[in-house]
Scaffold this motif. Sequence first.
Motif, PDB file in Angstrom:
ATOM      1  N   TYR A 419      70.558  37.408   3.214  1.00 45.61           N
ATOM      2  CA  TYR A 419      69.178  37.628   2.813  1.00 45.61           C
ATOM      3  C   TYR A 419      68.443  38.425   3.882  1.00 45.61           C
ATOM      4  O   TYR A 419      68.845  38.451   5.041  1.00 45.61           O
ATOM      5  CB  TYR A 419      68.460  36.291   2.585  1.00 45.61           C
ATOM      6  N   SER A 420      67.350  39.036   3.477  1.00 44.62           N
ATOM      7  CA  SER A 420      66.489  39.723   4.425  1.00 44.62           C
ATOM      8  C   SER A 420      65.759  38.665   5.254  1.00 44.62           C
ATOM      9  O   SER A 420      65.009  37.852   4.719  1.00 44.62           O
ATOM     10  CB  SER A 420      65.475  40.601   3.680  1.00 44.62           C
ATOM     11  N   ILE A 421      65.990  38.676   6.557  1.00 41.26           N
ATOM     12  CA  ILE A 421      65.459  37.634   7.434  1.00 41.26           C
ATOM     13  C   ILE A 421      64.100  38.045   7.985  1.00 41.26           C
ATOM     14  O   ILE A 421      63.884  39.179   8.383  1.00 41.26           O
ATOM     15  CB  ILE A 421      66.435  37.351   8.596  1.00 41.26           C
ATOM     16  N   ARG A 422      63.209  37.086   8.010  1.00 37.26           N
ATOM     17  CA  ARG A 422      61.906  37.261   8.623  1.00 37.26           C
ATOM     18  C   ARG A 422      61.761  36.260   9.771  1.00 37.26           C
ATOM     19  O   ARG A 422      62.507  35.276   9.837  1.00 37.26           O
ATOM     20  CB  ARG A 422      60.783  37.064   7.600  1.00 37.26           C
ATOM     21  N   ILE A 423      60.786  36.530  10.634  1.00 35.20           N
ATOM     22  CA  ILE A 423      60.582  35.679  11.808  1.00 35.20           C
ATOM     23  C   ILE A 423      59.150  35.149  11.818  1.00 35.20           C
ATOM     24  O   ILE A 423      58.193  35.903  11.628  1.00 35.20           O
ATOM     25  CB  ILE A 423      60.855  36.445  13.116  1.00 35.20           C
ATOM     26  N   TRP A 424      59.034  33.856  12.038  1.00 34.27           N
ATOM     27  CA  TRP A 424      57.739  33.183  12.177  1.00 34.27           C
ATOM     28  C   TRP A 424      57.742  32.481  13.528  1.00 34.27           C
ATOM     29  O   TRP A 424      58.739  31.864  13.904  1.00 34.27           O
ATOM     30  CB  TRP A 424      57.570  32.182  11.043  1.00 34.27           C
ATOM     31  N   ARG A 425      56.638  32.591  14.256  1.00 36.59           N
ATOM     32  CA  ARG A 425      56.546  31.914  15.548  1.00 36.59           C
ATOM     33  C   ARG A 425      55.771  30.614  15.371  1.00 36.59           C
ATOM     34  O   ARG A 425      54.599  30.627  14.980  1.00 36.59           O
ATOM     35  CB  ARG A 425      55.857  32.799  16.583  1.00 36.59           C
ATOM     36  N   TRP A 426      56.436  29.517  15.645  1.00 36.44           N
ATOM     37  CA  TRP A 426      55.810  28.199  15.509  1.00 36.44           C
ATOM     38  C   TRP A 426      55.767  27.522  16.876  1.00 36.44           C
ATOM     39  O   TRP A 426      56.795  27.281  17.481  1.00 36.44           O
ATOM     40  CB  TRP A 426      56.579  27.327  14.518  1.00 36.44           C
ATOM     41  N   ARG A 427      54.554  27.258  17.345  1.00 45.54           N
ATOM     42  CA  ARG A 427      54.347  26.638  18.651  1.00 45.54           C
ATOM     43  C   ARG A 427      55.103  27.393  19.755  1.00 45.54           C
ATOM     44  O   ARG A 427      55.668  26.801  20.670  1.00 45.54           O
ATOM     45  CB  ARG A 427      54.741  25.164  18.617  1.00 45.54           C
TER      46      ARG A 427
END
Length: 704
Positions: A419-427
């Motif tokens: 899948y097309s990967i996305r990045i989220w920054r959590w803490r």
Amino acid sequence: MALLSFSPSFTLLSSPFHFFSPRSVRRRRSFVCSLSAATDVRSRSAVLWFKHDLRLDDHPALSAAETHRFVLPLYVFDRRILSRYSDDMLELLLFALEDLRNSLKEQGSNLMIRYGCAENVIKELVKEVKATDVFIEEEVESEMRQLIGVVKKTLQTSSSLDWNLDIVMWRTPFYDVKNLKELPASYNDFKKQKLLPTSPLLPATLPVAETELDWGPLPTFSDLKEFIKEKLGKSKESWNLMKEMPAEVLLKENLSKSFETIPKSLNDKSIEQRRLDKSVFVTRKGDIVGGGTNTLLNALAAYLRYLEGTARDDWQEVHERLRNAESREGASFTSLFGPALCLGIISRRRVHYEAIKYEKERNAGFLSPFGYSAASVAAAADAVCSMESKALIKHCSSFWVQWFWLLALKSQISNEGLYSIRIWRWRGHLIQYTVVGLEGPAILLVHGFGAFLEHYRDNINAIAEHGNHVWGITLLGFGKSEKPNVVYTELLWAEMLRDFIIEVVREPVHVVGNSIGGYFVSIVASLWPSLVKSVILMNTAGNIIPEFSSRRFPSERETSAAARLGAQLLLFYLRLNIRSTLKNFYPTKTNRADDWLINEMLRASYDPGVTVVLESIFSFDLSIPLNYLLEGYEEKVLILQGMKDPLLDSKAKLAMLKEHCTGFAIRELDAGHCPHDEQPQKVNSIVCEWVVAVESKLPANSYS
């Protein structure tokens, strides 16, 4: 229409959106010196957009821009950026910007403050100062990369810019990786390259600013909060407030039925008091280090010298907070300094450099082949990744940030994977996720322990094709998401899912959870019901306890030597037996436990920090039963149970569910512990029908 291209004076750079490192900065300076007067870089002017790089020290773009005729340092209060920040981060941001502005003023420059959409602000300023260059730091988070893309496109398509404009993308690389697309997938393979950290740069000196410009005032905290709220509806504002209340507090309230007072909101008076006290812990909570770069360096010096003792009040304060934040060995550094690192008030290279310099001071200029001499040095170096010498490589057990940053960045520039990967920054931690489908009901798929979003390899696309907006996430500590040195609990993961729904999905979801992931989504549904439309549990963890009324709440989790040893032994066992273990989980279709799945799990098992995650197995608290957590969801819970699950007695569990959870829809499947991967077509069909039924407000028993 003006096109973005490099003028002759920048022929060294190979593309309009060139990425450069400190090494290229040095090459660039030598190149500039040889230019003719007609193409001298000193005739150029630049806009430098600050985002997560709020410092003058070790700043490659500033070093590259300092020979320009004029440089406009800029910070834009853009709601798309600010809405991602907690109140603590907003406080830190204001302190950092104030210090950055003062530092620039000392050089005769300044920091311009603007409000609005970054693309419009930058375009207008480029026109105003006739800028020939725009410096933008590369980002790894998907939404930030999209925002940068909007800025680029706006500048590129602006008909009012009738001169060549160079957009210079830059980063501060910890390692000088030549080609990210060739980055090994395995940490072990990466270690074999034996790359050394790059050195930090000295603070740059910018040319004197043009004083007639309107530099703009810094806002107060209250003004900033009002600015952020202006475009938020009441529902979104209430959702954001959810993030301020820890799951533990809510759970205690629900169990005790006595509500505690919600913490008071921050005000400007309390912020000003922190300034007067000259504390490095500038936020209302007083548990994270903030201020400017020099303040951070002073706090870092105190942190590294924890074992030495001190008579200095400011250092004693750091030592006290260090003790309070040491929830497990080495965890205090990320807890205290992590937010400041995320804002770029100090670079990771600088932290590493200072830690190694102090270590050499303690050892007569040498680095010991037996590891670091102080736990605080190890915590700081490990948190930013230390591979200073071959002797220390084997002692760097926590690769934490840099390895996962490289993995995340690679996922953004390549199209590898299912899948097309996305990045989220959590803490401050990098989390991988994917989304398929542009409209329809939102469905969030949550994996089990040791898995990752790709475990839904044959579910995400198929469910989306039926008109759904499908999200898959790899939880903190698993797959290619970051594995920080924290205490992992079921409440931590529940809070992560809550924040993902609020910050990324931005609408109520149908949550789907397998194994322990089912317990996590049940907590989310219980504590934050406005975020959840329905709950689908597949071979979920958690018990059924009739007439549950316990007011006991788990005490603070602490790691132990026994848990650490147990995690290491468990990891060793799983690596040796992963193929047979997985096949037991797939009793009807053992071929689904294929080489791809085995190799992905093995790859993740060698990531730095994995043993810390495994320690959580020995401290999980699943004492709050599913029937308590899912009260009020009687017509909105679907149970999918693989009847050949080797981990539990499926018949007994379903009997308890039928007896004590009236209104739950139940489907039995000829599968093991992971029915979604063993019988994907059947599970996809059931999930899609269920979502249609719930969206149509049909009772669950009519579906059963």
